[in-house]
Motif scaffolding. Structure first.
Motif, PDB file in Angstrom:
ATOM      1  N   PHE A  88       5.524   7.107   3.753  1.00 38.36           N
ATOM      2  CA  PHE A  88       4.304   7.870   3.957  1.00 38.36           C
ATOM      3  C   PHE A  88       3.656   7.529   5.300  1.00 38.36           C
ATOM      4  CE2 PHE A  88      -0.306   8.364   3.554  1.00 38.36           C
ATOM      5  CZ  PHE A  88      -0.355   9.728   3.342  1.00 38.36           C
ATOM      6  N   PHE A  89       3.508   6.207   5.571  1.00 38.68           N
ATOM      7  CA  PHE A  89       2.840   5.796   6.819  1.00 38.68           C
ATOM      8  C   PHE A  89       3.668   6.162   8.036  1.00 38.68           C
ATOM      9  CE2 PHE A  89       0.389   2.883   4.038  1.00 38.68           C
ATOM     10  CZ  PHE A  89      -0.859   3.374   4.369  1.00 38.68           C
ATOM     11  N   LYS A  91       6.262  17.000  -9.544  1.00 40.77           N
ATOM     12  CA  LYS A  91       7.641  17.223  -9.091  1.00 40.77           C
ATOM     13  C   LYS A  91       8.486  17.820 -10.202  1.00 40.77           C
ATOM     14  CE  LYS A  91       8.435  13.666  -5.678  1.00 40.77           C
ATOM     15  NZ  LYS A  91       9.219  12.449  -5.480  1.00 40.77           N
ATOM     16  N   ARG A  94       7.374  22.200  -0.691  1.00 36.49           N
ATOM     17  CA  ARG A  94       8.489  21.291  -0.415  1.00 36.49           C
ATOM     18  C   ARG A  94       9.127  21.582   0.947  1.00 36.49           C
ATOM     19  NH1 ARG A  94      12.313  22.367  -5.276  1.00 36.49           N
ATOM     20  NH2 ARG A  94      11.585  24.477  -4.779  1.00 36.49           N
ATOM     21  N   THR A 120       0.837  -1.205   0.000  1.00 37.44           N
ATOM     22  CA  THR A 120       0.000   0.000   0.000  1.00 37.44           C
ATOM     23  C   THR A 120       0.868   1.250   0.000  1.00 37.44           C
ATOM     24  OG1 THR A 120      -1.490  -1.267   1.396  1.00 37.44           O
ATOM     25  CG2 THR A 120      -2.011   1.055   1.115  1.00 37.44           C
ATOM     26  N   ASP A 121       1.899   1.219   0.861  1.00 35.99           N
ATOM     27  CA  ASP A 121       2.801   2.369   0.950  1.00 35.99           C
ATOM     28  C   ASP A 121       3.463   2.618  -0.398  1.00 35.99           C
ATOM     29  OD1 ASP A 121       4.033   4.279   2.917  1.00 35.99           O
ATOM     30  OD2 ASP A 121       5.825   3.413   1.989  1.00 35.99           O
ATOM     31  N   SER A 133       3.602  18.162   3.038  1.00 31.88           N
ATOM     32  CA  SER A 133       5.002  17.959   2.610  1.00 31.88           C
ATOM     33  C   SER A 133       5.086  17.021   1.408  1.00 31.88           C
ATOM     34  CB  SER A 133       5.846  17.413   3.761  1.00 31.88           C
ATOM     35  OG  SER A 133       5.518  16.061   4.000  1.00 31.88           O
ATOM     36  N   GLU A 134       4.053  16.204   1.228  1.00 34.58           N
ATOM     37  CA  GLU A 134       4.012  15.325   0.058  1.00 34.58           C
ATOM     38  C   GLU A 134       3.548  16.074  -1.187  1.00 34.58           C
ATOM     39  OE1 GLU A 134       4.951  12.302  -0.345  1.00 34.58           O
ATOM     40  OE2 GLU A 134       5.128  11.425   1.646  1.00 34.58           O
ATOM     41  N   THR A 182       2.237  16.104   7.181  1.00 35.74           N
ATOM     42  CA  THR A 182       2.774  15.035   6.329  1.00 35.74           C
ATOM     43  C   THR A 182       2.233  15.160   4.919  1.00 35.74           C
ATOM     44  OG1 THR A 182       2.783  13.596   8.245  1.00 35.74           O
ATOM     45  CG2 THR A 182       3.029  12.535   6.120  1.00 35.74           C
ATOM     46  N   LEU A 183       0.920  15.349   4.829  1.00 33.26           N
ATOM     47  CA  LEU A 183       0.289  15.398   3.510  1.00 33.26           C
ATOM     48  C   LEU A 183       0.763  16.615   2.712  1.00 33.26           C
ATOM     49  CD1 LEU A 183      -1.601  13.218   2.592  1.00 33.26           C
ATOM     50  CD2 LEU A 183      -3.528  14.734   2.991  1.00 33.26           C
ATOM     51  N   ARG A 197      -0.966  15.193  -6.221  1.00 34.33           N
ATOM     52  CA  ARG A 197      -0.152  16.386  -5.970  1.00 34.33           C
ATOM     53  C   ARG A 197      -0.716  17.592  -6.723  1.00 34.33           C
ATOM     54  NH1 ARG A 197       4.452  12.764  -5.928  1.00 34.33           N
ATOM     55  NH2 ARG A 197       5.047  12.639  -3.745  1.00 34.33           N
ATOM     56  N   ASN A 221       5.806   8.555   8.324  1.00 37.94           N
ATOM     57  CA  ASN A 221       5.705  10.010   8.527  1.00 37.94           C
ATOM     58  C   ASN A 221       4.369  10.369   9.152  1.00 37.94           C
ATOM     59  OD1 ASN A 221       8.174  10.735   7.568  1.00 37.94           O
ATOM     60  ND2 ASN A 221       7.491  11.067   5.475  1.00 37.94           N
ATOM     61  N   GLU A 259      12.791  16.785   0.617  1.00 41.00           N
ATOM     62  CA  GLU A 259      13.180  16.720  -0.789  1.00 41.00           C
ATOM     63  C   GLU A 259      14.700  16.651  -0.925  1.00 41.00           C
ATOM     64  OE1 GLU A 259      11.020  16.644  -3.335  1.00 41.00           O
ATOM     65  OE2 GLU A 259       9.330  16.763  -1.969  1.00 41.00           O
ATOM     66  N   GLY A 286       6.273  12.900  11.035  1.00 41.02           N
ATOM     67  CA  GLY A 286       7.386  13.394  10.219  1.00 41.02           C
ATOM     68  C   GLY A 286       6.898  14.018   8.929  1.00 41.02           C
ATOM     69  N   VAL A 287       7.813  14.538   8.170  1.00 39.03           N
ATOM     70  CA  VAL A 287       7.482  15.123   6.863  1.00 39.03           C
ATOM     71  C   VAL A 287       8.429  14.570   5.812  1.00 39.03           C
ATOM     72  CG1 VAL A 287       6.511  17.290   7.705  1.00 39.03           C
ATOM     73  CG2 VAL A 287       8.958  17.122   7.316  1.00 39.03           C
ATOM     74  N   ARG A 288       7.989  14.604   4.568  1.00 42.88           N
ATOM     75  CA  ARG A 288       8.855  14.157   3.487  1.00 42.88           C
ATOM     76  C   ARG A 288       9.853  15.268   3.179  1.00 42.88           C
ATOM     77  NH1 ARG A 288       7.904  11.175  -1.410  1.00 42.88           N
ATOM     78  NH2 ARG A 288       9.331  11.860  -3.029  1.00 42.88           N
ATOM     79  N   LEU A 334       0.015   9.395  -4.732  1.00 45.86           N
ATOM     80  CA  LEU A 334       0.473  10.744  -4.395  1.00 45.86           C
ATOM     81  C   LEU A 334       0.780  11.552  -5.642  1.00 45.86           C
ATOM     82  CD1 LEU A 334       2.775  10.091  -1.304  1.00 45.86           C
ATOM     83  CD2 LEU A 334       0.473  10.996  -1.343  1.00 45.86           C
ATOM     84  N   ILE A 366       0.891   3.977  -2.726  1.00 50.08           N
ATOM     85  CA  ILE A 366       0.599   5.389  -2.425  1.00 50.08           C
ATOM     86  C   ILE A 366       1.742   6.270  -2.913  1.00 50.08           C
ATOM     87  CG2 ILE A 366       0.394   7.040  -0.518  1.00 50.08           C
ATOM     88  CD1 ILE A 366      -1.244   4.935   0.966  1.00 50.08           C
ATOM     89  N   ASN A 367       2.991   5.835  -2.579  1.00 46.07           N
ATOM     90  CA  ASN A 367       4.146   6.662  -2.958  1.00 46.07           C
ATOM     91  C   ASN A 367       4.340   6.750  -4.460  1.00 46.07           C
ATOM     92  OD1 ASN A 367       5.361   7.794  -0.672  1.00 46.07           O
ATOM     93  ND2 ASN A 367       6.058   5.778  -0.024  1.00 46.07           N
TER      94      ASN A 367
END
Lengths: 620, 156
Positions: free
Chosen positions: B3-4, A75, A509, A58-59, A418-419, A415-416, A71, B6, B15, B11-13, A67, A62-63
């Motif tokens: 993601f999970f 990017k 970012r 799942t991760d 920052s993504e 978190t979201l 976004r 974080n 760059e 936490g945060v992603r 995402l 999602i990644n």
């Protein structure tokens, strides 16, 4: 007897058999229970492993996919925010431009007003006329929480002022009144309109009442009688002194002087007026006409009509699709101390006029800053760094304190964001934040004196200069707290109209600490400017895109003093290579691989440590 | 688990380092934003030899440089004219003086990078005038980024 003994033997056998059975049962049971225990652990292990694999998949999903689709900006776009010229000169970097202004195409120049088949850049009178055409008689201007007025009233005041005989033959109008009042606002707009429609006099924004005579200044507007009392002999320098405070008691006696008038008397017979009468010209000859002057430490800079309209067009075009300015927008401007802080009182005009051009409304706040002072209708907020910090503190210290659930939401939101996915989940539940969609944070270059004097000596690089600016982690927290996008703008006070750099609306970012501790990101150049870095004697490597900043374009003001003009020309030729480049002396930075401009900072410096000791790590 | 982890641990992603100065690459390993390689680096304006100019023909390198009367112009913006398949594509990455003076797109009017540079001594006055017109056109339209000089051992 025989039968009885057989029976007894049988019973013995049966009892033996029973014992045997129970023994087997016990054995079987113990074996079964040990097996079921193993099965349990095995099942549990299987369950954990399956859950882990699902979680990992799942991760990964999602990644890799989700995402990317969710976004706000891909990017790739965030990593290529500038157009870079293919060639650079030796000891210079390439020429950088905003991605919206490609190399070889013109920079943003004016409003592009269609007049028949001709296109004009426009001037302030065009802008005001358009504002009055879209105004809807609502209370569009709010001065603090208590006083609101409509654009029709302000326009009525302006028309009255402009038709006043005492204004006909005067040159510049010195304004030392806060624009966060109806009188200051009306005077400033009237004076700017005179710059196009009048005989050439322009408003002159003054930090303080002049101590030395300024030849071109015929009118002085001040906000109180007490200031008037302190003018002393300088009262005779002016043909007219306007006092934006009603006459009271003994102050009324001063009105006997022919050159003193109160603002109330100046507009005594005004009526609401929806129309501003103006016949626009066919050409662009107004471009070079002065719009206003601003003074800083006895140095005066003049901004032209072209500076204003280019800055306006840049700001309006900078909003992404589906987030444009609309008539529903309310811009709130936080003015720290209007009498001392003329940079924001100059720079706010771009945003203010842009919002009014779309039929929006404006609020000025110059009181003690808490969230309660912010109007609940606010959608756009213009603030300086200090004011934003005060606002964030007032959110933090709100009553009742933040709940655990809210903290969890905040963490999820950070978190979201920052993504690259904007969310308002973590937003604090305050009515003042309900409609807020973007905060513009005005940051300024340090060493304004060094820049505006155009000294030829280049100072040493001082990395700790920008220790107070917001890094990407702080911005991430603020976005989550306010539930609003944040755009950081970098201004050059008293020299450039509008920001030099601004971050992308969608740029959320977060950089690692090693970057945050050494660099502050200010985004890309405004679309009406282009820039390059030049090599200096400091230890900066031009091949790694490091150096001192030079800019050229349509929002740069003109120094008025001939000595400064000569110094500016000399500096441009000496460092920038001529061709209209203006070196910003002492502004050292680097172009990132993403096309953004980064200024040096130093979070290991004593200055920063002392700042943290005094203020704590901010925000939380 | 970025993601999970974080999300649950607050936490945060982070760059990749866009400045290239800190040596840190953040906690994500995708290198798509570090796609800038040497081809994307701007060329330093200055002296060009026919050999070094040749690659800027819009095909071997995206940039298009053309030399006229010893000066090199960056014609990348005129890709529709000088780029591959354009009407003046032959001139890209070369000294186009003779071709423009004689109004000819033929290969005969162009020298290869390993031949001596064209001295243009046989042009008649009309051709010289036409060439000067082209020079002023290029000066007004395209940035001059250097000069073309013969490479010792190759062109002289």
């Amino acid at each position: 007897m025989i039968y009885a003994s057989r029976l007894a033997n049988n019973e013995r056998r049966i009892s033996l058999l029973k014992e045997g059975h129970s023994f087997i049962d016990q054995s079987v049971h113990s074996i079964a229970s040990s097996q079921s225990s193993k099965m349990f652990w095995f099942d549990l292990l299987k369950l954990v492993l399956t859950a882990l694999v699902i979680l990992l998949l799942t991760d990964r999903f999602i990644n890799s996919f989700l995402l990317d689709f969710k976004r706000d900006l891909s990017k790739v776009a965030l990593n290529q925010q500038s157009n870079i010229s293919p060639v650079r000169k030796e000891n210079e970097t390439a020429v950088y431009r905003n991605f919206l202004a490609p190399q070889g195409f013109p920079l943003t120049t004016g409003l592009g007003i269609s007049h028949g088949y001709k296109i004009r850049n426009g001037n302030f009178a065009d802008v005001w006329m358009a504002i009055m055409e879209v105004s809807t008689n609502k209370l569009a201007l709010h001065f603090g929480k208590d006083h609101s007025t409509s654009l029709e009233s302000i326009n009525g005041m302006i028309n009255t002022i402009l038709s006043n005989e005492q204004f006909k033959d005067v040159k510049d109008i010195g304004i030392n009144v806060s624009v966060a009042s109806s009188s200051g606002f009306a005077l400033m707009v009237a004076a700017m309109l005179r710059s196009v429609t009048g005989n050439g006099g322009v408003p002159h924004i003054l930090n303080a009442v002049p101590r030395e005579r300024i030849e071109s200044l015929d009118v002085l507007a001040i906000d109180s009688w007490s200031k008037y009392e302190r003018l002393g002999e300088s009262k005779d320098w002016y043909k007219l002194i306007i006092i934006c405070e009603p006459k009271t008691g003994k102050n009324g006696n001063h009105l006997e002087y022919s050159n003193v008038i109160t603002f109330d008397k100046l507009i005594s017979d005004y009526k609401q007026d929806k129309v501003f009468r103006y016949s626009p010209p066919d050409d662009n000859l107004d471009d070079k006409k002065a719009l206003l002057k601003i003074s800083f430490q006895n140095m005066t800079t003049e901004f032209s009509q072209l500076n204003l309209v280019s800055s306006l067009a840049t700001f309006i075009k900078g909003f992404p699709m589906n987030h444009e300015i609309t008539g529903k927008d309310c811009l709130t401007i936080l003015l720290r101390d209007t009498s001392k802080n003329s940079n924001i009182s100059l720079q706010m005009w771009t945003k203010l006029l842009s919002v009014l051009l779309h039929g929006g409304s404006i609020s000025f706040i110059d009181q003690t800053l808490t969230m309660r002072n912010i109007p609940t209708t606010t959608t756009l907020l213009l603030t300086e760094l200090d004011s934003l910090k005060k606002l964030a503190d007032s959110v933090k210290n709100q009553d009742p304190p933040i709940s655990i659930l809210q903290r969890l939401k905040l963490s999820y939101s950070k978190t979201l964001i920052s993504e690259g996915i904007f969310t308002q989940v973590g937003k604090h539940s305050l009515p003042e934040l309900d409609q807020l969609r973007c905060i513009f944070v005005a940051d300024s270059l340090e060493g304004t004196e060094q820049i505006t004097t155009f000294k030829s000596s280049i100072p040493k690089l001082q990395k700790e200069k920008y220790f107070n600016s917001l890094d990407t982690r702080q911005l991430n927290s603020l976005r989550a707290i306010f539930g609003s996008r944040i755009v950081i703008e970098l201004y050059c006070p008293y020299l450039i109209f509008g920001p030099i750099f601004q971050t992308n609306f969608y740029d959320y970012r977060v950089f690692s600490d090693s970057v945050n501790k050494n660099f502050i990101c200010f985004g890309t150049l405004s679309t009406s400017l282009e820039g390059k870095l030049i090599a200096t004697l400091n230890d900066l490597d031009i091949t790694k895109r490091q150096g001192m900043l030079c800019v050229r374009g349509f929002t740069i003001g003109k120094p008025l003093e001939s000595s400064r003009q000569d110094a500016a020309r000399k500096l441009s030729a000496q460092l920038g290579g001529g061709e209209g480049w203006m070196p910003l002396n002492g502004v050292f930075g680097l172009w990132g691989k993403d096309g953004c401009f980064y200024l040096y900072t130093d979070h290991h410096s004593e200055k920063y440590k002392k700042f943290i000791e005094a203020n704590g790590l901010w925000p939380y | 688990m970025s993601f999970f982890s974080n999300m649950f641990l607050g936490g945060v992603r982070t760059e990749n380092d866009p400045t290239g100065m800190s040596g840190s690459n953040g906690n994500n390993n995708d290198n798509q934003n570090n796609s800038n390689n040497n081809d994307d680096e701007p060329v330093v304006a200055g002296k060009f030899y026919p050999r070094t100019l040749y690659k800027f023909n819009g095909h071997d390198d995206e940039k298009i440089f053309i030399s006229i009367l010893g000066r090199v112009y960056d014609c990348t913006q005129g890709r529709q004219f000088y780029g591959p398949s354009g009407p003046y594509a032959n001139f890209a990455g070369r000294d186009a003086s003779r071709g423009l003076a004689t109004n000819s797109f033929e290969q005969d009017c162009l020298r290869d990078w390993d031949q001596p540079m064209d001295q243009l001594q046989d042009l008649n006055p009309d051709q010289v005038e036409q060439l000067n017109d082209w020079v002023s056109f290029f000066q007004n339209k395209y940035p001059c980024i250097g000069e073309l000089v013969p490479e010792p051992g190759v062109n002289i």
